[in-house]
Design a protein around this motif. Structure first.
Motif, PDB file in Angstrom:
ATOM      1  N   GLY A 159      28.581  -1.358 -12.175  1.00  0.00           N
ATOM      2  CA  GLY A 159      27.460  -0.812 -12.925  1.00  0.00           C
ATOM      3  C   GLY A 159      26.161  -1.022 -12.169  1.00  0.00           C
ATOM      4  O   GLY A 159      26.048  -1.907 -11.318  1.00  0.00           O
ATOM      5  N   ASP A 190      23.199   2.778 -15.066  1.00  0.00           N
ATOM      6  CA  ASP A 190      23.903   2.665 -16.340  1.00  0.00           C
ATOM      7  C   ASP A 190      23.050   2.035 -17.427  1.00  0.00           C
ATOM      8  O   ASP A 190      23.347   2.188 -18.609  1.00  0.00           O
ATOM      9  CB  ASP A 190      25.172   1.824 -16.148  1.00  0.00           C
ATOM     10  N   GLN A 232      30.403   4.299 -16.268  1.00  0.00           N
ATOM     11  CA  GLN A 232      29.402   3.909 -15.294  1.00  0.00           C
ATOM     12  C   GLN A 232      29.270   4.980 -14.231  1.00  0.00           C
ATOM     13  O   GLN A 232      30.176   5.799 -14.021  1.00  0.00           O
ATOM     14  CB  GLN A 232      29.742   2.552 -14.663  1.00  0.00           C
ATOM     15  N   CYS A 283      38.550  -5.691 -18.717  1.00  0.00           N
ATOM     16  CA  CYS A 283      37.143  -5.326 -18.645  1.00  0.00           C
ATOM     17  C   CYS A 283      36.725  -4.544 -19.875  1.00  0.00           C
ATOM     18  O   CYS A 283      37.488  -3.713 -20.364  1.00  0.00           O
ATOM     19  CB  CYS A 283      36.869  -4.472 -17.408  1.00  0.00           C
ATOM     20  N   PRO A 284      35.517  -4.769 -20.406  1.00  0.00           N
ATOM     21  CA  PRO A 284      35.049  -3.972 -21.520  1.00  0.00           C
ATOM     22  C   PRO A 284      34.897  -2.518 -21.116  1.00  0.00           C
ATOM     23  O   PRO A 284      34.493  -2.209 -20.002  1.00  0.00           O
ATOM     24  CB  PRO A 284      33.686  -4.601 -21.863  1.00  0.00           C
ATOM     25  N   VAL A 285      35.254  -1.611 -22.008  1.00  0.00           N
ATOM     26  CA  VAL A 285      35.206  -0.190 -21.701  1.00  0.00           C
ATOM     27  C   VAL A 285      33.761   0.274 -21.697  1.00  0.00           C
ATOM     28  O   VAL A 285      33.057   0.150 -22.688  1.00  0.00           O
ATOM     29  CB  VAL A 285      36.035   0.620 -22.714  1.00  0.00           C
ATOM     30  N   MET A 286      33.305   0.822 -20.576  1.00  0.00           N
ATOM     31  CA  MET A 286      31.924   1.293 -20.463  1.00  0.00           C
ATOM     32  C   MET A 286      31.843   2.262 -19.298  1.00  0.00           C
ATOM     33  O   MET A 286      32.205   1.943 -18.178  1.00  0.00           O
ATOM     34  CB  MET A 286      30.985   0.109 -20.228  1.00  0.00           C
ATOM     35  N   LYS A 343      26.864 -10.277 -20.269  1.00  0.00           N
ATOM     36  CA  LYS A 343      26.647  -9.430 -19.112  1.00  0.00           C
ATOM     37  C   LYS A 343      25.456  -9.945 -18.312  1.00  0.00           C
ATOM     38  O   LYS A 343      24.610 -10.663 -18.838  1.00  0.00           O
ATOM     39  CB  LYS A 343      26.410  -7.984 -19.558  1.00  0.00           C
ATOM     40  N   PRO A 401      33.276  -5.836 -12.969  1.00  0.00           N
ATOM     41  CA  PRO A 401      33.073  -4.532 -13.610  1.00  0.00           C
ATOM     42  C   PRO A 401      33.073  -4.635 -15.131  1.00  0.00           C
ATOM     43  O   PRO A 401      33.959  -5.236 -15.730  1.00  0.00           O
ATOM     44  CB  PRO A 401      34.260  -3.713 -13.096  1.00  0.00           C
ATOM     45  N   GLY A 402      32.062  -4.045 -15.741  1.00  0.00           N
ATOM     46  CA  GLY A 402      31.893  -4.122 -17.183  1.00  0.00           C
ATOM     47  C   GLY A 402      31.010  -5.262 -17.628  1.00  0.00           C
ATOM     48  O   GLY A 402      30.530  -5.268 -18.764  1.00  0.00           O
ATOM     49  N   TYR A 403      30.763  -6.225 -16.723  1.00  0.00           N
ATOM     50  CA  TYR A 403      29.951  -7.388 -17.065  1.00  0.00           C
ATOM     51  C   TYR A 403      28.699  -7.524 -16.198  1.00  0.00           C
ATOM     52  O   TYR A 403      27.786  -8.265 -16.572  1.00  0.00           O
ATOM     53  CB  TYR A 403      30.773  -8.675 -16.933  1.00  0.00           C
TER      54      TYR A 403
END
Length: 705
Positions: free
Chosen positions: A27, A60, A21, A16-19, A487, A526-528
């Motif tokens: 998100g 987010d 939330q 998953c891309p780091v972000m 996303k 998650p992340g998308y």
């Protein structure tokens, strides 16, 4: 066995891309927040500012703006754009473009698409915004009295020394008015700086209309004549900025203040006169649900001054093009605009204007503190969903005809090129598009270039309680977009749910929202993906509820629609199908694939891992009724549906008991947990989110569950 599960979860986290939330398992987002109200029916907030502060800390990403530069910069604020249209009545954007085009030596008219021939469009219901053109409404009217400027509000009694200045956002050659007599008319002249150099008397041929004399209700017993003035435009008439003798010819008009160049006429009467109406003679005609637009052929303009005069018109080379000015041939999707709006289609084939147009977004986003923007109505381009052509339709800037798939596809390719230019200019990674339920792989006119340029997709009203199983099984495109690195904001709406059957019931509203989150968790990556919960309407904002939009009025909408308590419960990450359960099947125009698959019809996917808890008859990939499930590392989501959507009778179906693959607790709207159970009863079109009952304490070094 436990270690294998830990490795799977760790792999999902790395993928998953780091972000950061707000909530543990997904998100969240807001769509077009604003118009904050002071709450009237809750003590949770004291002021509208409290509501705004809460919203900022509970999503987010913002689709729209928090309407404050510093606040926008504290989050990811993806503003609003509609790059394929400019408003018929120019606003800030058109005014800015007008000014910058003039300063850059660019013809603003090159920014619009035009019909090359007279065209007849079907208009089932005309937007009231079209009245600006159909009625020839002035862009602005200014009263000059005692050398002071103010907005002229008709009807108006004018003294011999008074003057009225009519501002128009386009050139014209005829005006209409209701007054006691005809005025002296002067056209603006333009200096080398683009300002008003002075006023030149124009020759005008005045005539009365068939309406003859009409009564002015403000002058009982007196009559006024409806006059039409045909203006002799022998010399080239240039637009100008509203500055004359170092004074601003304005009274606070937003477009004029932002740099719009306009064409001006000054009217004065030698004696006191009552002016009851003043307009530009329209060139558009709306007849029997049909809009007639003239086409523009530059060969008809023999002297190349931008105007086909009476002699040129009589001797036209192309008699199928009757526009006197080029702007009269602009494309208007007349029957397909929002209520109260009027739009022109933008030309993406002109490189100079494209560069200028992209600069607007760079300027606008910086001014608002935005990270990017989402383009609305991305499927509404030049196809028949925008132009129902009954006659004509040939385009000047494209060798195609409006209302055809070929024109829409070519236009979409040009739009993609423009959006790529915007991304380069703004350096954004948050270029978004609103496509609602549209499957990009199914929409024949949508080219790959347009899909590839977008980073984030707004799926407006994508999930509804009664969407049914077949629609769920056809909704694989979110997993395809995520596989491509894109996303998605996935909106859950209560439309067609229990709250429509019993709008005064708190339980009905809350169950619809619980179902919406459960459905969303089926698509959550998650992340998308980002979750947004809304009511049944398309009118967004942060104001208070009414009795049409919640079971109580006076409560902040976003606060009650977002199931904050449920979202705060950590259900972990999506995980695989439990042993012994059968995967749900995706459907794509006759092609099939398991939801565990990594592709469908050669389209790469991220696996969804949906499975069946129950199917009627336990046979067939698309049962008439069933309960689908998706497992999370710390939870489970379920949805009971039938194959068809929006069957109101199924909302009243008897509860169905199904066994669960383990022990779980139901999560309710307020975040409370039910008793641990190994089975659950579901109503028709009902979704639930479940929290896994914790295992006995097990210490696993180095792993944070």
């Amino acid at each position: 066995m436990l270690w294998r599960w830990v490795k799977v979860v760790a792999g999902l986290l790395l993928a998953c891309p780091v972000m950061a939330q707000v909530y543990p398992s997904t998100g969240t987002a807001w769509v077009l927040p604003g118009s904050w109200d002071e709450p009237l029916a809750t003590s949770f907030f004291n002021t509208a500012q409290d509501v705004k502060d809460w919203e900022l800390s509970h999503a987010d990403i913002i689709f729209g703006s928090m309407q404050d530069v510093d606040t926008n910069r504290q989050t990811i604020a993806v503003g609003y754009m509609y790059s394929q249209k400019l408003d018929c009545r120019p606003g800030k954007q058109s005014a800015w473009l007008s000014k910058q085009a003039s300063l850059s030596g660019i013809d603003m008219e090159d920014g619009f698409l035009h019909f090359a021939e007279d065209t007849r469009l079907e208009v089932e219901k005309a937007s009231s915004g079209l009245d600006y053109l159909l009625e020839g409404q002035p862009y602005h009217l200014l009263l000059v009295r005692n050398n002071q400027f103010s907005t002229a509000r008709l009807p108006l009694t004018l003294q011999p020394d008074d003057e009225v200045i009519l501002f128009s956002s386009y050139p014209f050659d005829a005006i209409q008015l209701r007054a006691d007599g005809s005025p002296l008319l002067k056209l603006n002249m333009t200096d080398e700086k683009g300002n008003v150099a002075g006023w030149k008397k124009a020759k005008v041929d005045w005539s009365g209309t068939k309406g003859g004399m009409v009564s002015d209700p403000y002058q009982s017993g007196q009559e006024q004549q409806i006059l039409t003035g045909q203006i002799d435009l022998k010399d080239h008439w240039q637009s100008a900025w509203p500055y004359y003798q170092e004074r601003k010819l304005n009274s606070g008009h937003i477009g004029l203040d932002n740099g719009l160049k306009t064409w001006m006429v000054k009217l004065a009467w030698p004696e006191e006169v009552r002016l009851s109406a003043l307009s530009i003679q329209p060139w558009l005609r709306l007849e029997a649900q049909q809009l007639l637009l003239p086409g523009w052929d530059p060969d008809n303009d023999k002297d190349r001054n931008g105007y086909v005069d009476a002699t040129e018109f009589r001797d036209r080379i192309n008699v199928k093009a009757s526009a006197r000015f080029r702007h009269q041939a602009r494309l208007i999707p007349a029957g397909h605009m929002w209520p109260g709006t009027c739009w022109y289609r933008v030309n993406f084939a002109n490189d100079a204007f494209n560069k200028l147009h992209s600069r607007w977004y760079h300027y606008d986003w910086q001014k608002q503190g935005l990270s990017g923007a989402y383009n609305d109505d991305m499927a509404k381009l030049l196809d028949k969903n925008q132009f129902t052509v009954l006659e004509g339709g040939k385009l000047s800037e494209l060798p195609l005809q409006a209302g055809t798939a070929e024109a829409a596809t070519e236009y979409a390719i040009q739009l993609a090129g423009f959006l790529q230019l915007v991304k380069k200019k703004t350096q954004t990674n948050w270029l978004a598009a609103n496509i609602s339920e549209l499957n990009l792989w199914h929409y024949s006119v949508w080219p790959v270039q347009l899909r590839e340029v977008v980073d984030l997709w707004l799926r407006e009203h994508y999930l509804t309680p009664a969407m049914g199983l077949l629609r769920m099984q056809q909704a694989w495109e979110t997993f395809a977009l995520a596989k491509a690195g894109d996303k998605s904001l996935i909106m859950s709406s209560v439309k067609g749910g229990r709250s429509e059957l019993t709008p005064s019931s708190d339980d009905a509203w809350q169950r619809d929202i619980e179902t919406g989150l459960a459905q969303y968790y089926f698509f959550n990556l998650p992340g998308y993906t980002f979750f947004h919960s809304w009511n049944q309407s398309y009118f967004y904002g942060s104001g208070n509820t009414t009795l049409r939009t919640w079971y109580r009025q006076g409560i902040p909408k976003n606060w009650v629609y977002q199931p904050t308590g449920m979202l705060e419960i950590d259900i972990g990450l999506p995980s695989g199908i439990p042993k012994g359960y059968k995967a749900v099947t995706w459907e794509n125009k006759g092609d099939k694939a398991k939801t565990t698959a990594s592709s469908i019809s050669d389209i790469p996917l991220r696996p969804a891992n949906w499975f069946w808890l129950y199917r009627s008859g336990w046979f067939g990939d698309f049962p008439k009724e069933g309960v689908i499930a998706r497992r999370y590392s710390e939870g489970l989501v379920l949805y009971r549906g039938i194959n068809e959507r929006n069957n109101k009778g199924f909302l009243l179906a008897k509860p169905l008991r199904v066994s669960l693959p383990g022990e779980y607790q139901r999560i309710y709207y307020d975040g409370s947990l039910g008793e641990p159970v190994r089975y659950i009863e579901l109503g028709g079109y009902e979704g639930v989110v479940l929290k896994k009952v914790p295992w006995p304490n097990v210490s696993v070094v180095g792993v944070d569950f």
